[in-house]
Write a protein that holds these residues in place. Structure first.
Motif, PDB file in Angstrom:
ATOM      1  N   MET A  58       0.828 -13.749 -14.683  1.00  0.00           N
ATOM      2  CA  MET A  58       0.840 -14.541 -13.456  1.00  0.00           C
ATOM      3  C   MET A  58       2.272 -14.790 -12.998  1.00  0.00           C
ATOM      4  O   MET A  58       2.571 -14.759 -11.813  1.00  0.00           O
ATOM      5  CB  MET A  58       0.141 -15.882 -13.704  1.00  0.00           C
ATOM      6  N   ARG A  59       3.156 -15.025 -13.981  1.00  0.00           N
ATOM      7  CA  ARG A  59       4.542 -15.289 -13.622  1.00  0.00           C
ATOM      8  C   ARG A  59       5.166 -14.060 -12.951  1.00  0.00           C
ATOM      9  O   ARG A  59       5.826 -14.174 -11.924  1.00  0.00           O
ATOM     10  CB  ARG A  59       5.323 -15.646 -14.888  1.00  0.00           C
ATOM     11  N   LEU A  60       4.895 -12.895 -13.542  1.00  0.00           N
ATOM     12  CA  LEU A  60       5.445 -11.676 -12.966  1.00  0.00           C
ATOM     13  C   LEU A  60       4.958 -11.491 -11.530  1.00  0.00           C
ATOM     14  O   LEU A  60       5.734 -11.164 -10.630  1.00  0.00           O
ATOM     15  CB  LEU A  60       5.026 -10.474 -13.823  1.00  0.00           C
ATOM     16  N   GLY A  61       3.657 -11.744 -11.319  1.00  0.00           N
ATOM     17  CA  GLY A  61       3.098 -11.542  -9.980  1.00  0.00           C
ATOM     18  C   GLY A  61       3.635 -12.527  -8.964  1.00  0.00           C
ATOM     19  O   GLY A  61       4.087 -12.149  -7.891  1.00  0.00           O
ATOM     20  N   TRP A  62       3.591 -13.805  -9.313  1.00  0.00           N
ATOM     21  CA  TRP A  62       3.883 -14.828  -8.312  1.00  0.00           C
ATOM     22  C   TRP A  62       5.355 -15.175  -8.235  1.00  0.00           C
ATOM     23  O   TRP A  62       5.866 -15.493  -7.168  1.00  0.00           O
ATOM     24  CB  TRP A  62       3.090 -16.102  -8.601  1.00  0.00           C
ATOM     25  N   LYS A  63       6.068 -15.185  -9.385  1.00  0.00           N
ATOM     26  CA  LYS A  63       7.438 -15.678  -9.356  1.00  0.00           C
ATOM     27  C   LYS A  63       8.469 -14.574  -9.265  1.00  0.00           C
ATOM     28  O   LYS A  63       9.632 -14.834  -8.974  1.00  0.00           O
ATOM     29  CB  LYS A  63       7.717 -16.517 -10.611  1.00  0.00           C
ATOM     30  N   ILE A  64       8.096 -13.345  -9.541  1.00  0.00           N
ATOM     31  CA  ILE A  64       9.079 -12.268  -9.455  1.00  0.00           C
ATOM     32  C   ILE A  64       8.739 -11.304  -8.318  1.00  0.00           C
ATOM     33  O   ILE A  64       9.519 -11.119  -7.393  1.00  0.00           O
ATOM     34  CB  ILE A  64       9.189 -11.522 -10.795  1.00  0.00           C
ATOM     35  N   PHE A  65       7.534 -10.711  -8.384  1.00  0.00           N
ATOM     36  CA  PHE A  65       7.202  -9.699  -7.384  1.00  0.00           C
ATOM     37  C   PHE A  65       7.071 -10.274  -5.981  1.00  0.00           C
ATOM     38  O   PHE A  65       7.556  -9.682  -5.012  1.00  0.00           O
ATOM     39  CB  PHE A  65       5.903  -8.991  -7.757  1.00  0.00           C
ATOM     40  N   LEU A  66       6.409 -11.437  -5.879  1.00  0.00           N
ATOM     41  CA  LEU A  66       6.203 -11.996  -4.545  1.00  0.00           C
ATOM     42  C   LEU A  66       7.523 -12.340  -3.851  1.00  0.00           C
ATOM     43  O   LEU A  66       7.766 -11.854  -2.733  1.00  0.00           O
ATOM     44  CB  LEU A  66       5.265 -13.209  -4.636  1.00  0.00           C
ATOM     45  N   PRO A  67       8.438 -13.132  -4.491  1.00  0.00           N
ATOM     46  CA  PRO A  67       9.707 -13.405  -3.807  1.00  0.00           C
ATOM     47  C   PRO A  67      10.518 -12.144  -3.554  1.00  0.00           C
ATOM     48  O   PRO A  67      11.109 -11.982  -2.488  1.00  0.00           O
ATOM     49  CB  PRO A  67      10.444 -14.322  -4.782  1.00  0.00           C
ATOM     50  N   MET A  68      10.494 -11.232  -4.534  1.00  0.00           N
ATOM     51  CA  MET A  68      11.290 -10.016  -4.398  1.00  0.00           C
ATOM     52  C   MET A  68      10.810  -9.176  -3.219  1.00  0.00           C
ATOM     53  O   MET A  68      11.609  -8.746  -2.382  1.00  0.00           O
ATOM     54  CB  MET A  68      11.164  -9.221  -5.695  1.00  0.00           C
ATOM     55  N   SER A  69       9.481  -9.002  -3.125  1.00  0.00           N
ATOM     56  CA  SER A  69       8.987  -8.172  -2.019  1.00  0.00           C
ATOM     57  C   SER A  69       9.215  -8.886  -0.690  1.00  0.00           C
ATOM     58  O   SER A  69       9.476  -8.240   0.332  1.00  0.00           O
ATOM     59  CB  SER A  69       7.523  -7.821  -2.229  1.00  0.00           C
ATOM     60  N   LEU A  70       9.138 -10.219  -0.703  1.00  0.00           N
ATOM     61  CA  LEU A  70       9.377 -10.968   0.531  1.00  0.00           C
ATOM     62  C   LEU A  70      10.822 -10.780   0.987  1.00  0.00           C
ATOM     63  O   LEU A  70      11.097 -10.528   2.167  1.00  0.00           O
ATOM     64  CB  LEU A  70       9.078 -12.443   0.278  1.00  0.00           C
ATOM     65  N   ILE A  71      11.754 -10.857   0.021  1.00  0.00           N
ATOM     66  CA  ILE A  71      13.166 -10.657   0.353  1.00  0.00           C
ATOM     67  C   ILE A  71      13.368  -9.253   0.932  1.00  0.00           C
ATOM     68  O   ILE A  71      14.093  -9.064   1.910  1.00  0.00           O
ATOM     69  CB  ILE A  71      14.048 -10.870  -0.894  1.00  0.00           C
ATOM     70  N   PHE A  72      12.672  -8.287   0.336  1.00  0.00           N
ATOM     71  CA  PHE A  72      12.863  -6.925   0.833  1.00  0.00           C
ATOM     72  C   PHE A  72      12.262  -6.726   2.210  1.00  0.00           C
ATOM     73  O   PHE A  72      12.755  -5.904   2.981  1.00  0.00           O
ATOM     74  CB  PHE A  72      12.332  -5.904  -0.175  1.00  0.00           C
ATOM     75  N   VAL A  73      11.191  -7.495   2.534  1.00  0.00           N
ATOM     76  CA  VAL A  73      10.694  -7.430   3.913  1.00  0.00           C
ATOM     77  C   VAL A  73      11.802  -7.874   4.866  1.00  0.00           C
ATOM     78  O   VAL A  73      12.059  -7.237   5.892  1.00  0.00           O
ATOM     79  CB  VAL A  73       9.432  -8.301   4.084  1.00  0.00           C
TER      80      VAL A  73
END
Lengths: 350, 203
Positions: A319-334
């Motif tokens: 859950m941490r990987l999904g919500w705290k790493i991938f989500l912010p990271m992909s948002l930043i890349f958007v």
């Protein structure tokens, strides 16, 4: 193909469209079933050789017919439906999983303009169909009316919903770059980075997204290291525990069809799909479908490799990987991608 | 021909599954009928050429909202007999709402066919050559930009509000220190020894 039937046989447009689409669907579904059977064999072989075992080697030459033997065995077994189960939903669940795994193939382009449905919201269709995949698992878990399947269903649903968020943002950066939701247009847009490379992966802004998408697709298909829904030591076989015979086989087929689909999507969205890896004239002689299949095979090898070598995640880590790493990271890349596009393409109509 | 066939197929299934949603005895079945209704509504939208809205309906409602419903319904043990007991009591109010909605639809349809507002009379909601996903984007990000961003702001406030309302500080728990876990090496926790026979090791 529609026009072929209209001109060759002088059929009405409606009828020839119907026949052409039916043939298209069969052309995808039947080889896909064969591919699933072979890919299960390949998966077991790769896994075995990484564990220094032999893998399936009894049925047929090199064990090639192992999957078919398994299929026959499963086909001849008795279908057992637990008394406490909700019978309709219990039987419906594997059918949903299997169907959902098949319908997404309608928009995957196998060559230029060669897909069953060349629709301009193709990527949204992929998202919509993959968000349906959850239902097969939830329903299986709930209708079994048994403890472990239900735990597994809850885990699976939370996991798939979490990773779909990250996948959504990754897809948005690809769409921003390509300026289209159509998968064919997305592939065409990947032609000739730096003059000779095909594929979004060689774009420094999108390469991290390709990695995020690959890992998310592992989570989305519940492959190791994210296979908490089928964690044997905790949940027996997860949501499939109560299933037997063909209903079990449908889950099995659907799961692997989903894995192949994710390989195809990885290849299509970031690695140039049906384009050759280098934008050099003579490579285009090889038909697009060959390149696509080669890329899918490479991705499937990666899937197996990960399965053979990476230990399973703990649920909170997942859950941490999904919500705290991938989500912010992909948002930043958007933000980064749209900022870059503003800088480069401002004033140019899309 | 096939359009008419598809329309009636989808429309009948929408209405039938909507009826079954409210009459189903089992709450999980009710949610599943609701999902079927959403699905066929999406089919209807594809038929009228609004494929973007159709896909959004499936992604948002079927893919997220209905999953949430299903979760809640499966986890809570709702006694439907008890809920159903109030049916007669609320039947009159329900009927009144139904009549009001039907009247509104009729009025809207009457006004639309009378043609007083030019906006409502256009057969094609978007120019023919522009796919409706692009047309929607062009409108949302130019003419209705501030309204659109306002809507986004409202959603953001709602989201933060929900988090603030449900968040509670728990004392006495030991949160995971992820960086410490990642930094930890096998050497920190284990020790390689080679004890001789019968000697054992010191801990």
């Amino acid at each position: 193909m529609t026009s072929f039937f209209t001109y060759r046989f002088g059929w009405d447009f409606g009828i020839s469209w119907f026949v052409a689409t039916l043939i298209d669907i069969l052309l995808i579904a039947l080889p896909l079933m064969l591919a699933v059977a072979m890919i299960i064999y390949v998966d077991r072989k790769i896994w075995a050789s990484m564990a220094l075992r032999r893998g399936p080697n009894v049925v047929g030459p090199f064990g090639l017919l192992q999957s078919f033997a398994d299929g026959l065995k499963v086909f001849l077994q008795e279908t057992i439906i637990p008394i406490a189960a909700n019978k309709t939903l219990f039987l419906l669940a594997p059918i949903i999983t299997f169907t959902v795994a098949l319908i997404v193939w309608a928009v995957v382009p196998f060559a230029k303009d060669a897909s069953v449905a060349n629709i301009n919201v193709g990527l949204l269709y992929v998202l919509a169909a993959s968000s349906l995949g959850v239902y097969g698992i939830i329903l299986a878990g709930w209708s079994s009316n048994s403890k472990y399947p239900f735990y597994s269903a809850i885990r699976a649903a939370a996991q798939m919903v979490s990773y779909e968020v990250a996948i959504g943002f990754v897809l948005i950066s690809v769409v921003l770059y390509s300026g289209s939701f159509n998968l064919g247009a997305i592939v065409e847009n990947q032609k000739g980075y730096y003059g000779f490379l095909n594929g979004h992966w060689c774009n420094p802004l999108l390469f991290p997204m390709a990695v995020v998408f690959f890992i998310s697709s592992l989570a989305e298909t519940q492959r190791a290291p994210f296979d908490l829904t089928e964690a044997e030591s905790e949940l027996v076989a997860g949501y499939q525990t109560e299933y037997s015979s063909m209903s079990f086989a449908l889950f099995w087929l659907g799961e692997y069809a989903n894995v192949i689909l994710m390989c195809a999507l990885n290849a299509t969205l970031f690695w140039g799909g049906y384009l050759p890896p280098l934008d050099i004239g003579f490579l285009y002689v090889v038909p697009g479908i060959v390149w696509l299949l080669l890329k899918m095979a490479a991705f499937f090898f990666l899937f197996s490799w990960v399965k053979a070598t990476v230990p399973r995640y703990r649920y909170d880590q997942l859950m941490r990987l999904g919500w705290k790493i991938f989500l912010p990271m992909s948002l930043i890349f958007v933000f980064l991608v749209s900022g870059y596009l503003m800088l480069v393409r401002v004033g140019v109509p899309a | 021909m096939i359009q008419a066939f598809a329309f009636y197929l989808f429309a009948i299934i929408v209405i039938a599954s909507a009826v079954l949603t409210i009459t189903a005895r089992n709450p999980v079945h009710a949610v599943l009928w609701l999902i079927l209704a959403f699905f066929n509504a999406a089919g209807l939208m594809v038929l009228v050429g609004a494929e973007f809205i159709a896909m959004l309906l499936v992604i948002v409602y079927v893919g997220a909202v209905a999953v949430l419903f299903l979760f809640v319904v499966m986890m809570l043990n709702i006694d439907f007999a008890e809920l159903r007991a109030g049916f007669v009591r609320y039947a009159l109010i329900g009927l009144a709402f139904a009549v009001a909605l039907a009247a509104e639809i009729m009025i809207a349809f009457g006004a639309w066919s009378a043609g007083t507002i030019e906006l409502g009379r256009r057969a094609a909601p978007t120019p023919d050559a522009v796919p409706n996903i692009e047309a929607l984007g062009l409108l949302l990000y130019s003419r209705y930009l501030f309204v659109f961003e306002g809507a986004g702001l409202v959603l953001l406030v709602a989201m933060i509000g929900a988090i603030v309302l449900t968040h509670r500080e728990r004392s006495g728990v030991r949160p995971q220190n992820i960086s410490r876990q990642v930094k930890r090496r096998p050497q920190d926790a284990t020790r390689n020894t080679r004890p001789t026979v019968g000697q054992g090791i010191e801990l």
